[in-house]
Structure formats: C-alpha cells, structure tokens
Design a protein around this motif. Structure first.
Motif, mmCIF file in Angstrom:
data_model
loop_
_atom_site.group_PDB
_atom_site.id
_atom_site.type_symbol
_atom_site.label_atom_id
_atom_site.label_comp_id
_atom_site.label_asym_id
_atom_site.label_seq_id
_atom_site.Cartn_x
_atom_site.Cartn_y
_atom_site.Cartn_z
ATOM 1 N N ARG A 74 21.660 24.548 45.733
ATOM 2 C CA ARG A 74 20.519 24.866 44.864
ATOM 3 C C ARG A 74 20.745 26.171 44.114
ATOM 4 N NH1 ARG A 74 16.390 22.775 49.511
ATOM 5 N NH2 ARG A 74 16.132 20.640 48.722
ATOM 6 N N ALA A 75 21.382 27.137 44.769
ATOM 7 C CA ALA A 75 21.680 28.410 44.119
ATOM 8 C C ALA A 75 22.698 28.221 42.995
ATOM 9 C CB ALA A 75 22.207 29.414 45.141
ATOM 10 N N ALA A 76 23.687 27.352 43.218
ATOM 11 C CA ALA A 76 24.759 27.149 42.240
ATOM 12 C C ALA A 76 24.375 26.193 41.116
ATOM 13 C CB ALA A 76 26.007 26.622 42.952
ATOM 14 N N LEU A 77 23.616 25.147 41.458
ATOM 15 C CA LEU A 77 23.364 24.071 40.503
ATOM 16 C C LEU A 77 21.897 23.885 40.135
ATOM 17 C CD1 LEU A 77 25.771 21.404 42.048
ATOM 18 C CD2 LEU A 77 26.273 23.023 40.210
ATOM 19 N N GLY A 78 21.005 24.546 40.853
ATOM 20 C CA GLY A 78 19.587 24.463 40.508
ATOM 21 C C GLY A 78 18.829 23.314 41.132
ATOM 22 N N MET B 69 31.951 33.451 38.925
ATOM 23 C CA MET B 69 32.428 32.524 37.891
ATOM 24 C C MET B 69 32.420 33.167 36.500
ATOM 25 S SD MET B 69 33.493 29.791 39.362
ATOM 26 C CE MET B 69 33.665 28.592 38.029
ATOM 27 N N ALA B 70 31.761 34.301 36.367
ATOM 28 C CA ALA B 70 31.791 35.025 35.084
ATOM 29 C C ALA B 70 33.169 35.623 34.831
ATOM 30 C CB ALA B 70 30.736 36.129 35.090
ATOM 31 N N ASP B 71 34.015 35.654 35.874
ATOM 32 C CA ASP B 71 35.352 36.253 35.746
ATOM 33 C C ASP B 71 36.449 35.230 35.490
ATOM 34 O OD1 ASP B 71 34.269 38.813 36.345
ATOM 35 O OD2 ASP B 71 34.350 38.359 38.494
ATOM 36 N N VAL B 72 36.094 34.001 35.122
ATOM 37 C CA VAL B 72 37.129 32.966 34.947
ATOM 38 C C VAL B 72 37.861 33.059 33.611
ATOM 39 C CG1 VAL B 72 35.874 31.362 36.437
ATOM 40 C CG2 VAL B 72 35.574 31.208 33.962
ATOM 41 N N LYS B 73 37.434 33.929 32.731
ATOM 42 C CA LYS B 73 38.098 34.064 31.422
ATOM 43 C C LYS B 73 39.585 34.347 31.606
ATOM 44 C CE LYS B 73 34.067 35.709 28.825
ATOM 45 N NZ LYS B 73 33.485 36.828 28.058
ATOM 46 N N GLY B 74 40.399 33.534 30.925
ATOM 47 C CA GLY B 74 41.838 33.726 30.976
ATOM 48 C C GLY B 74 42.496 33.245 32.255
ATOM 49 N N LYS B 75 41.717 32.652 33.143
ATOM 50 C CA LYS B 75 42.246 32.215 34.433
ATOM 51 C C LYS B 75 42.601 30.725 34.421
ATOM 52 C CE LYS B 75 41.344 36.178 36.641
ATOM 53 N NZ LYS B 75 40.601 36.933 35.613
ATOM 54 N N TYR C 125 39.266 29.299 29.596
ATOM 55 C CA TYR C 125 40.039 29.192 30.834
ATOM 56 C C TYR C 125 40.802 27.881 30.813
ATOM 57 C CZ TYR C 125 36.022 26.283 32.083
ATOM 58 O OH TYR C 125 35.047 25.328 32.072
ATOM 59 N N THR C 126 41.685 27.693 31.761
ATOM 60 C CA THR C 126 42.514 26.484 31.829
ATOM 61 C C THR C 126 42.217 25.717 33.106
ATOM 62 O OG1 THR C 126 44.307 27.578 30.622
ATOM 63 C CG2 THR C 126 44.874 25.597 31.861
ATOM 64 N N LEU C 127 41.995 24.415 32.969
ATOM 65 C CA LEU C 127 41.855 23.539 34.132
ATOM 66 C C LEU C 127 43.211 22.909 34.429
ATOM 67 C CD1 LEU C 127 38.519 21.565 33.520
ATOM 68 C CD2 LEU C 127 38.883 23.508 35.049
ATOM 69 N N LEU C 128 43.626 22.989 35.690
ATOM 70 C CA LEU C 128 44.914 22.414 36.074
ATOM 71 C C LEU C 128 44.703 21.413 37.200
ATOM 72 C CD1 LEU C 128 48.032 22.567 35.678
ATOM 73 C CD2 LEU C 128 48.050 24.194 37.600
ATOM 74 N N PRO C 129 45.065 20.134 36.986
ATOM 75 C CA PRO C 129 44.926 19.144 38.063
ATOM 76 C C PRO C 129 45.988 19.379 39.140
ATOM 77 C CG PRO C 129 45.920 18.135 36.112
ATOM 78 C CD PRO C 129 45.554 19.536 35.722
ATOM 79 N N VAL C 130 45.531 19.632 40.361
ATOM 80 C CA VAL C 130 46.473 19.925 41.455
ATOM 81 C C VAL C 130 46.252 19.037 42.673
ATOM 82 C CG1 VAL C 130 46.840 22.321 40.750
ATOM 83 C CG2 VAL C 130 44.964 21.787 42.325
ATOM 84 N N GLY C 131 45.372 18.046 42.545
ATOM 85 C CA GLY C 131 45.118 17.162 43.672
ATOM 86 C C GLY C 131 44.306 17.834 44.754
ATOM 87 N N ALA C 132 44.511 17.387 45.986
ATOM 88 C CA ALA C 132 43.738 17.910 47.122
ATOM 89 C C ALA C 132 44.658 18.137 48.312
ATOM 90 C CB ALA C 132 42.628 16.921 47.482
ATOM 91 N N ASP C 133 44.067 18.633 49.381
ATOM 92 C CA ASP C 133 44.787 18.823 50.645
ATOM 93 C C ASP C 133 46.044 19.686 50.452
ATOM 94 O OD1 ASP C 133 42.879 17.105 51.902
ATOM 95 O OD2 ASP C 133 44.013 15.375 51.220
ATOM 96 N N ALA C 134 47.207 19.174 50.856
ATOM 97 C CA ALA C 134 48.449 19.968 50.843
ATOM 98 C C ALA C 134 48.843 20.421 49.439
ATOM 99 C CB ALA C 134 49.584 19.164 51.478
ATOM 100 N N SER C 135 48.617 19.559 48.443
ATOM 101 C CA SER C 135 49.013 19.929 47.070
ATOM 102 C C SER C 135 48.124 21.040 46.519
ATOM 103 C CB SER C 135 48.982 18.709 46.147
ATOM 104 O OG SER C 135 47.679 18.150 46.075
ATOM 105 N N LEU D 105 29.688 25.339 36.320
ATOM 106 C CA LEU D 105 29.545 26.661 36.928
ATOM 107 C C LEU D 105 30.015 27.756 35.976
ATOM 108 C CD1 LEU D 105 30.769 25.965 40.585
ATOM 109 C CD2 LEU D 105 28.410 26.310 39.815
ATOM 110 N N ALA D 106 31.104 27.483 35.259
ATOM 111 C CA ALA D 106 31.610 28.466 34.294
ATOM 112 C C ALA D 106 30.628 28.639 33.140
ATOM 113 C CB ALA D 106 32.977 28.029 33.777
ATOM 114 N N GLN D 107 30.135 27.517 32.625
ATOM 115 C CA GLN D 107 29.188 27.587 31.510
ATOM 116 C C GLN D 107 27.910 28.310 31.917
ATOM 117 O OE1 GLN D 107 26.749 24.178 29.996
ATOM 118 N NE2 GLN D 107 28.147 24.295 28.272
ATOM 119 N N ARG D 108 27.444 28.027 33.136
ATOM 120 C CA ARG D 108 26.234 28.683 33.638
ATOM 121 C C ARG D 108 26.433 30.203 33.759
ATOM 122 N NH1 ARG D 108 22.685 27.463 39.106
ATOM 123 N NH2 ARG D 108 20.662 27.694 38.117
ATOM 124 N N ALA D 109 27.703 30.603 33.935
ATOM 125 C CA ALA D 109 28.019 32.028 34.031
ATOM 126 C C ALA D 109 28.349 32.628 32.659
ATOM 127 C CB ALA D 109 29.191 32.237 34.983
#
Length: 338
Positions: free
Chosen positions: A214-218, A127-133, A162-172, A151-155
C-alpha cells in the motif's frame, strides 16, 4: 446374503475400474509457471505435490518459464491451457484485444522486492535515485518491468532516464548483481533472502506485505494468479472449476500449516542445501497469499491505476475489469457470458 456380498464386490470393482478409466482418459492440461521455484508461485507446485489435481480427476502438467511474459506467450500460442503468473497481464492483454481471465488469485500483494546492490547502496536510497542506473527485471514486458516503471514514475523519474535489463530470476538474477551488470533489480523469495544472507544486496522497496504494498502502490495489488484464455474457460467449465477448487484447497492448506510443514511437501531441489533459508523466506512470504483464491475487492482498480500510469497500451483505454477475472469458478456458479 452371499449374493448381495458378491454384487457389492462386483459393483465396487466396476466403480474402481470406471474411475481409473476416467482418470486415464482425462485430457492433459498444461500449466506454464513464470518461474516455478519462486515462492510467489508456490501454490502451483504445492497443489501437484498434495495430490489435489488428481483428487479432482485432472491430469495436470506443470511447466516453467523464467519470466511471466514468456508464459503468457505460450498461452496465447495455445501451447498451454493455463498460466500461473501476475494478474496484471489480463489487463495489459485486454488493451491489446486478447481475452484472458484470472480464475484464482494466489497473492493479494506482488511479493516483489526492489533490491539495490550493496556496492551501489550509498548513492541509491530510493526510487528517485534510479536516474542513469541499470535496473534488473525478469523480462521486458514482465510484471517486474511494469512495477519497476511505475515505482520510478511515482518517484518522478521517466522511463527514458534509466535502463531496464532482463536478467531472469533466481541464480541468473543473483549473478547479475554479483557481476555488477545491474545497480538494482526486482525479484522475489527465496532470491531476496539469499542476497540478504550473502550481503550482496539490500532491500529498497518491499512489497511482500500489505503494508509495504500500500505504501509503494497505493492499495492492494493482486498479483500471482492462475489465468486462462476466457474462451477456454467458457468451453471447459468443468475443468476450470476443478482447477480452481484444487488451487483453493492449496491456499487453505497454506493458511492452516506452518512454513516448515509446507516446505516438507515441496521437492528438495526447490530449496537445495538451504532448507532453513527457504523456510525463513516462506515465513516472510506467507502473509501475501489469499485464503480462498478470490479477488480482493479493491485489487483490480489498483492494478489498472498502476498500468494506466505508464503503459501506452493501457493508458486512455477503456478496460472492462469485470472480464479480467472471475470468482465464479471457485463457487461453481460460472455461466456463459452474454
């Protein structure tokens, strides 16, 4: 003797008619699910399939929205009586002056997986590599966006990088990966298994197990749950208790049956032509479910810590965690709040 038999027969008929009448006049309860085909929310449809709602004398309609935030909005608008979504919404909403309460906890972990596109994987190792993604989430303001930001902030990466894009779930979601609209994204089973099978994405962060969470979120992170407006629960205590019991019976069914047996109970369109893949995905997901629907003791504090780390609505606010959930409807000891 004959008279007694006649009385017994008439009484039996009267009882059956009374029961049928009560069932016919049961008030319909609509429950919105933030993506009904997601395995994290499987107990909602499974409860219906097993007949547990009807066993409690309830008339329940299961509806579906692609993202939890959409389901939440339906609840607040009064269009539905309950939601099957993530527990973290109850904390977020309390910070905004809304009283919502989780009555049954389905998942003791999120069941979410951050998947990285295979094409981007060489330069995307953590997650430390999300810059610009561009990162895919089900919807802005959804639990997937909460977790992604944490997760990004923790990294060490801020939300402006970075950019968050809503894409739904499953097939989308799968389409967004294939079309390279996202570099990575957060999704659940069976989408995870489908992407791994086709080789279009790889696992970056796995929160399907207690260890991974626990590893990801504590800590333990109660996630999928059944929640309602607190005022509705307190004015419909009997229905709230019946719904809680029905879901708890389903969680016990999951704990005592195999993935194959559970899959047989689900509608065929939930696994389409990929029954084996669905069974495999369910096997990978079963450790996430609670056995009794009760809130894990350390759960609320972990969720609050995650939200308070980045969510401006929650950060610095006093949150009364005791009002965000209740185990009392499961045990039938719920009383009106003072």
């Amino acid at each position: 003797m004959r008279t007694l038999r006649q009385i017994a027969a008439v009484s039996g008929i009267a009882f059956a008619l009374a029961a049928a009448s009560a069932s016919a006049h049961a008030e319909k309860i609509s429950i919105m699910v933030g993506g009904a085909t997601k395995i994290i929310y499987l107990p909602a449809k499974l409860t219906e399939q097993l007949g547990y709602f009807k066993d409690e004398g309830l008339d329940v309609e299961i509806l579906s929205q692609p993202a939890g935030v959409d389901a939440e909005n339906e609840l607040l608008a009064g269009a539905v009586q309950g939601v099957v979504g993530f527990y973290d919404h109850t904390i977020d909403l309390q910070s905004k002056g809304k009283e919502v309460q989780a009555l049954v906890i389905f998942g003791q972990v999120p069941g979410e997986v951050e998947m990285v596109s295979t094409k981007a994987a060489d330069k995307f190792k953590s997650m430390a590599d999300v810059k610009g993604k561009t990162l895919g989430v089900t919807g802005l303001g959804s639990s997937t966006s909460f977790l992604t930001q944490y997760l990004a902030q923790r990294a060490g990466v801020s939300s402006k990088e970075y950019t968050l894009l809503p894409v739904g779930a499953d097939a989308s979601f799968i389409a967004a990966v294939k079309q390279e609209r996202i570099d990575a994204g957060m999704t659940t089973e069976p989408t995870v298994s489908q992407l791994l099978k086709t080789g279009d994405a790889k696992v970056l962060v796995d929160m399907r197990t207690l260890e991974g969470t626990r590893a990801a979120l504590g800590g333990t992170y109660p996630a999928s749950s059944f929640y309602v407006q607190r005022a509705w629960a307190e004015s419909h205590k009997a229905d709230a208790a019946k719904l809680s019991r029905a879901f708890a019976k389903t969680l016990n069914f999951i704990a005592t049956h195999s993935a194959e047996q559970i899959t047989e109970k689900m509608p065929k369109d939930y696994y389409a032509k990929n029954k084996d893949l669905y069974v495999a995905a369910l096997k990978a997901s079963m450790p996430m479910f609670t056995k009794d629907g009760k809130m894990p003791a350390d759960g609320p504090e972990t969720v609050l810590k995650v939200l308070a780390a980045f969510n401006p609505s929650v950060k610095g606010k006093h949150i009364d965690l005791a009002r965000t959930y209740s185990n009392e409807y499961l045990s039938g000891t719920a009383t009106a709040s003072k």
